[in-house]
Scaffold this active site. Structure first.
Site, PDB file in Angstrom:
ATOM      1  N   HIS A 156      -7.001  -5.518  -2.697  1.00 44.09           N
ATOM      2  CA  HIS A 156      -5.862  -4.829  -2.090  1.00 44.09           C
ATOM      3  C   HIS A 156      -5.278  -5.628  -0.920  1.00 44.09           C
ATOM      4  CE1 HIS A 156      -3.272  -1.449  -1.271  1.00 44.09           C
ATOM      5  NE2 HIS A 156      -3.728  -1.293  -0.039  1.00 44.09           N
TER       6      HIS A 156
ATOM      7  N   SER B  80       0.838  -1.198   0.000  1.00 41.54           N
ATOM      8  CA  SER B  80       0.000   0.000   0.000  1.00 41.54           C
ATOM      9  C   SER B  80       0.878   1.255   0.000  1.00 41.54           C
ATOM     10  CB  SER B  80      -0.939  -0.043   1.212  1.00 41.54           C
ATOM     11  OG  SER B  80      -1.965   0.908   1.085  1.00 41.54           O
TER      12      SER B  80
ATOM     13  N   ASP C 209      -7.229  -4.366  -7.912  1.00 42.30           N
ATOM     14  CA  ASP C 209      -6.902  -3.469  -6.793  1.00 42.30           C
ATOM     15  C   ASP C 209      -7.068  -2.003  -7.187  1.00 42.30           C
ATOM     16  OD1 ASP C 209      -5.943  -2.228  -4.538  1.00 42.30           O
ATOM     17  OD2 ASP C 209      -3.937  -3.105  -4.637  1.00 42.30           O
TER      18      ASP C 209
END
Length: 623
Positions: free
Chosen positions: A311, A135, A197
């Site tokens: 994600h 991330s 994602d």
């Protein structure tokens, strides 16, 4: 054959390498540890000769922070010259810009004494250092990798660097992407992106309209990354809001793909290699335009809910990537390609879970084909340049002959002044024409190098470093002579700051970054070419300073002019004494010899009639 193709040249090799080693799985393991145990920070671990630095994806960056998407110029936020190589853009390019909030996050980590100590230890004990992060931690890892690459380059330290990110948002603009290519660092970045994602795609869209919804989305992800058990209790966004975010980003991605290169300026841009992964495997692409298009095509196959869930699934996908490397694939009925290249493209689509019957199969296949490198391969381009270099050597030889002729001339002006005061003879015209031909050749070399069409280590190959250095030593004095002959300094300013061609600055860097720049034994005779190619420009500036000194009566200005003149006089004296100048510098009627006589005469007058300025006058300089 004049045109050759090499499909997926570096990306395929990198993808295969990562899939066949434990680097991906180790990186993901450490990302999980950083998320769980080191929120808003990092952890360091060494495995054998490989050092890992994992950054937490749980950082205080939210969509409500205006700088989450704002690009800021890198030089304005640069600390301690961290990213010096990335500042070397041409005058036509916009500045290198990066995501402001995450850059500040890295600055905070760097200022942590623990980080500096651990990084110093890794550099000393590791052969390779891998930065990784999930991330927003992946973006921090990219910044850290750029910092270390810059640091290693400026300190001539030989440590391999690789950055592996998972679901990382974009970092910077087109100029950053170009700068990374220019430094040959593209192969040092691998961004793993899952099929649906939303996070890696988020910054392709303006954040302001959806900013209120981004903060709770990030909080949901952060809860889950810190502890999947507690994350399951967190309340995600409503289906309606997720649909709004999904459609908003999808619309802007479609607009970018349709706009093509026209949409590049002022926007975020991918760099490095992208591994697109799914439950069926992965494919690696390094062409920025193809990366953007693949982001869009895969996103169209998803849904709002899976764009959020994907994600958090990189652990599952990492295992699939490795198993794909080991297993054999077969073609589905009706998918048998006509050539081996077409077969490779079809297998790549299968790795993304795309059947040839899918609506996006055609555009996705075109996207992968567009990612292949067209034209001559870098090594062939380099070989072709070597042939062209041999063909232009006669031009250089004619200039060398001209220099020898000028240095032996009865007028005793030397190479620089003879060209500056040249007439309309055939010999002078031929030398001036050869000067332009050589400039065109070397400008073409730089264009090929900066457009990534030459080998990654071209600028460190002794053959080319030495050739460019010799060209600079031989020809730049002529360029300086022409600049002052035509009076350009009166309209634009002095040569060094306002007239020096970019190619010479680049060749300076190539020379200084190689062992060829090391000082040898002290010379016993004058150099064949003056080692400071800007020496004559400094002489011209010193002449102007003497004129300015004669025309001013302001004591502060007199002191300033004397200080600058004396600094040049001392430097020039050192060059002459060390014989780092060509014989033409000390010729009886050269610009330097004439300037030195004027300098000593004026200095004597100042000592005789203006004793109050003796403190600004150094010991007498005599030729």
């Amino acid at each position: 054959m004049d045109t050759e193709t090499s499909s997926f040249e570096t990306s395929e090799m990198l993808g295969t390498f990562l899939a066949s080693t434990p680097l991906l799985s180790e990186s993901w393991r450490l990302c999980n540890l950083a998320n769980a145990n080191s929120p808003q920070s990092f952890l360091v671990e060494q495995v054998g000769s490989i050092g890992y630095v994992a950054f937490s994806g749980i950082q205080s960056v939210s969509g409500s922070d205006p700088s989450f998407r704002n690009l800021v110029p890198l030089p304005d936020v640069d600390i301690n010259g961290f990213f010096y190589p990335l500042h070397r853009q041409s005058e036509e390019e916009e500045p290198v810009m990066v995501q402001g909030a995450l850059l500040r996050g890295f600055e905070n980590i760097y200022n942590n004494t623990s980080f500096q100590i651990q990084m110093h230890a890794l550099i000393q004990t590791s052969k390779s250092i891998i930065f990784t992060g999930h991330s927003v931690g992946g973006t921090t890892a990219s910044i850290a990798a750029l910092w270390l690459l810059s640091h290693l380059q400026s300190n001539f330290v030989n440590v391999s660097v690789l950055c592996i990110t998972f679901g990382s948002p974009l970092l910077g603009n087109e100029s950053l992407s170009r700068a990374i290519l220019r430094e040959r660092w593209g192969g040092k970045f691998c961004h793993v992106v899952s099929k649906y994602d939303i996070m890696p795609r988020m910054l392709f869209a303006p954040m302001d309209p959806i900013a209120p919804h981004i903060k709770p989305l990030l909080q949901f992800w952060h809860w889950y990354m810190k502890s999947p058990h507690f994350g399951m209790l967190a309340v995600p966004l409503s289906d309606e809001i997720l649909a709004q975010i999904f459609q908003f980003i999808l619309v802007h991605l479609r607009g970018l793909v349709e706009a093509g290169e026209e949409a590049v300026a002022g926007t975020f841009r991918p760099f490095g290699n992208y591994i697109f992964c799914s439950e069926d495997g992965a494919v690696c692409v390094d062409n920025a335009a193809s990366v953007v298009k693949m982001m869009f095509l895969l996103f169209t196959m998803g849904s709002p809910s899976c764009s959020v869930e994907d994600h958090l699934k990189y652990g599952d996908y990492v295992g699939k990537i490795s198993s794909q490397f080991l297993e054999k694939r077969s073609f589905l009925q009706g998918e048998l390609p006509e050539s081996s290249y077409e077969a490779g493209v079809v297998l790549a689509l299968q790795s993304l879970g795309i059947s040839c019957k899918e609506p996006v199969a055609g555009p996705a296949m075109d996207c992968l084909k567009a990612a292949r490198r067209m034209g001559r391969t870098p090594n062939l381009n380099c070989a072709n340049l070597a042939i062209k270099l041999s063909k232009i050597n006669p031009y250089r030889a004619e200039i060398e002959w001209y220099k020898a002729f000028c240095d032996r001339s009865d007028d005793q002006m030397g190479y620089y002044d003879s060209f500056k005061q040249r007439g309309a003879s055939k010999r002078d015209s031929k030398v001036n024409l050869n000067r332009h031909k050589l400039a065109r050749f070397w400008d073409n070399v730089i264009n090929l190098f900066e457009s990534n069409q030459l080998p990654h280590d071209f600028h460190r190959q002794k053959k080319w470093v030495n050739a460019s250095q010799f060209y600079k030593l031989l020809v730049e004095p002529l360029d300086i002579a022409e600049y002052y002959r035509t009076g350009m300094h009166r309209s634009k300013g002095h040569y060094i700051d306002h007239g020096r061609e970019r190619r010479y600055r680049i060749f300076d860097r190539w020379w200084n970054e190689t062992s060829g720049s090391e000082k040898g034994n002290k010379r016993s005779k004058f150099a064949s070419l003056t080692q400071d190619t800007c020496f004559w420009a400094k002489v011209e500036e010193a002449r102007d300073l003497l004129d300015a000194l004669r025309s001013t009566s302001d004591p502060s200005q007199l002191a300033l002019y004397w200080h600058e003149i004396d600094c040049f006089a001392r430097c020039a004296k050192t060059l002459v004494e060390n014989k780092d100048v060509s014989i033409d510098v000390v010729a009886k009627n050269s610009s330097y010899s004439l300037w030195l006589r004027d300098y000593n005469e004026l200095k004597s007058q100042m000592e005789l009639f203006r004793p109050q300025f003796l403190s600004f006058v150094n010991e007498e300089m005599v030729p």
